[in-house]
Enzyme design. Structure first.
Site, PDB file in Angstrom:
ATOM      1  N   ARG A  73      -1.118   1.993   6.261  1.00  0.00           N
ATOM      2  CA  ARG A  73      -0.613   3.264   6.782  1.00  0.00           C
ATOM      3  C   ARG A  73      -0.401   3.102   8.279  1.00  0.00           C
ATOM      4  O   ARG A  73      -1.334   3.189   9.073  1.00  0.00           O
ATOM      5  CB  ARG A  73      -1.614   4.396   6.502  1.00  0.00           C
ATOM      6  CG  ARG A  73      -1.269   5.724   7.159  1.00  0.00           C
ATOM      7  CD  ARG A  73      -0.058   6.372   6.536  1.00  0.00           C
ATOM      8  NE  ARG A  73      -0.296   6.782   5.160  1.00  0.00           N
ATOM      9  CZ  ARG A  73       0.641   7.230   4.331  1.00  0.00           C
ATOM     10  NH1 ARG A  73       1.904   7.316   4.767  1.00  0.00           N
ATOM     11  NH2 ARG A  73       0.348   7.569   3.090  1.00  0.00           N
ATOM     12  N   ARG A 102       5.898  -4.291   0.640  1.00  0.00           N
ATOM     13  CA  ARG A 102       4.788  -3.946   1.548  1.00  0.00           C
ATOM     14  C   ARG A 102       3.418  -4.235   0.949  1.00  0.00           C
ATOM     15  O   ARG A 102       2.401  -4.128   1.640  1.00  0.00           O
ATOM     16  CB  ARG A 102       4.887  -2.475   1.944  1.00  0.00           C
ATOM     17  CG  ARG A 102       4.730  -1.528   0.763  1.00  0.00           C
ATOM     18  CD  ARG A 102       4.891  -0.076   1.134  1.00  0.00           C
ATOM     19  NE  ARG A 102       4.583   0.778  -0.001  1.00  0.00           N
ATOM     20  CZ  ARG A 102       4.012   1.955   0.066  1.00  0.00           C
ATOM     21  NH1 ARG A 102       3.683   2.448   1.246  1.00  0.00           N
ATOM     22  NH2 ARG A 102       3.779   2.663  -1.010  1.00  0.00           N
ATOM     23  N   HIS A 184       9.766   0.662   7.940  1.00  0.00           N
ATOM     24  CA  HIS A 184       9.092   1.969   8.029  1.00  0.00           C
ATOM     25  C   HIS A 184       8.244   2.058   9.310  1.00  0.00           C
ATOM     26  O   HIS A 184       7.013   2.125   9.262  1.00  0.00           O
ATOM     27  CB  HIS A 184       8.204   2.140   6.795  1.00  0.00           C
ATOM     28  CG  HIS A 184       7.810   3.548   6.478  1.00  0.00           C
ATOM     29  ND1 HIS A 184       7.347   4.429   7.429  1.00  0.00           N
ATOM     30  CD2 HIS A 184       7.806   4.229   5.301  1.00  0.00           C
ATOM     31  CE1 HIS A 184       7.054   5.582   6.845  1.00  0.00           C
ATOM     32  NE2 HIS A 184       7.330   5.479   5.554  1.00  0.00           N
ATOM     33  N   GLU A 289      12.899   5.042  11.141  1.00  0.00           N
ATOM     34  CA  GLU A 289      12.908   3.918  10.209  1.00  0.00           C
ATOM     35  C   GLU A 289      14.344   3.502   9.885  1.00  0.00           C
ATOM     36  O   GLU A 289      15.076   4.243   9.244  1.00  0.00           O
ATOM     37  CB  GLU A 289      12.182   4.327   8.924  1.00  0.00           C
ATOM     38  CG  GLU A 289      10.865   5.074   9.175  1.00  0.00           C
ATOM     39  CD  GLU A 289      10.424   5.902   7.980  1.00  0.00           C
ATOM     40  OE1 GLU A 289      10.754   5.525   6.841  1.00  0.00           O
ATOM     41  OE2 GLU A 289       9.747   6.924   8.193  1.00  0.00           O
TER      42      GLU A 289
END
Length: 315
Positions: A73, A102, A184, A289
């Site tokens: 995160r 990811r 991101h 992003e």
């Protein structure tokens, strides 16, 4: 993964201080003589730190898992081959949200002095780290969910003038596949209520908070005053800037990409995410992003797609 032009280790090109690279404990760290640095986890090839002038540019949750147990995160996670929950009737339909990029273990391919490109002015000025992921490296579950032969090379270049992150996608199989990709990026700010995101004026966007319908940005700047989750499509300007207290804080330049997502969870959504800490951390971050997420990119056998971003900090 195999790569014929795998970069060579950094070698000294002069008598002065040289860039350094350290790879250990599932993490690659590069540092310039100026002290600027970047840290990349092999899990997800996620950039978890980028410091310039001694200050951190990226936001990472205090509750983020950095041990490879779940996607990070914060930082710069790599979204591939789908953005958000994939459509059930699409080839990516069995994959989890944001795909497997990811949350897969990438291979460190090596480092090289970068003497060409947007950030380079010579071998001592920048350093490039390459990471690779292919079908063979996926979990058995992911292989079944998306059975295409592909090769990814993710290049992270640290320069005196900023950070460049580029994703190269190659179709190594015998059939066409479709994909989406997104970087991101979570950027650190002092106070998001004193910031604006500039460079999106007159752009069409999908508002996922309001009604998931198309709207047009009517003002030259976007102020964050509540939850924001917007997909900006086919942006004409190359650069989107984060402006803080009227001064440019950070520039995000799209490289061969035309879409961008702007996201901030605000109060209630931040409370609802177990890995988002502190809960008022939304005040100190904003996601801008870059990606290719408006529809699908088609890649025929043997073809290659490349896109990414160049980040410039004004700290």
């Amino acid at each position: 993964m195999d790569r014929s032009n795998k970069p060579s280790p950094i070698t000294a090109s002069g008598t002065g201080p040289q860039p350094s690279v350290r790879v250990e404990n599932g993490r690659a760290n590069a540092r310039l003589p100026t002290g600027d640095s970047v840290d990349v986890l092999l899990y997800g090839a996620t950039v978890v730190s980028w410091k310039s002038n001694g200050k951190e540019n990226l936001w990472v949750s205090e509750a983020a898992k950095l041990d490879g147990s779940k996607p990070v995160r914060g930082g710069i996670p790599v979204v591939f081959p789908c953005f958000g929950p994939p459509p059930k009737d699409h080839a990516t339909g069995k994959l989890p949200q944001h795909g497997f990029g990811r949350n897969s273990n990438w291979e460190y391919l090596g480092s090289s002095s970068s003497e060409s490109g947007s950030l380079a002015r010579g071998g001592d000025d920048s350093i490039k780290l390459d990471f690779g992921l292919s079908h063979a490296q996926l979990s058995e579950e992911a292989k079944k969910q998306w059975p295409y032969a592909f090769g990814l090379v993710y290049s992270v270049t640290l320069g005196k003038d900023g950070l460049q992150t580029m994703l190269n996608v190659t179709n190594q199989g015998k059939e066409m596949f479709e994909f989406q990709m997104l970087l991101h990026s979570y950027f650190r700010v002092d106070d998001v209520t004193r910031c604006s995101v500039n460079g999106l004026g007159s752009t069409t966007y999908i508002d996922k908070v309001l009604d998931a319908k198309e709207h047009q940005q009517s003002t030259p700047e976007l102020r964050i005053t509540g939850e924001v989750d917007r997909v900006y499509k086919s942006i004409k300007q190359d650069t989107t800037s984060i402006v803080q207290d009227g001064k440019s804080r950070l520039d995000v330049q799209r490289d061969r990409l035309v879409d961008s997502v702007v996201w901030n969870p605000w109060i209630e959504k931040a409370k609802g995410m177990g890995d988002f800490e502190p809960k008022d951390g939304y005040k100190n971050m904003v996601c801008v992003e870059v990606g290719a997420v408006d529809g699908w990119q088609k890649l025929e056998p043997g073809e290659t797609f490349e896109g990414g971003q160049i980040l410039k900090s004004h700290l």
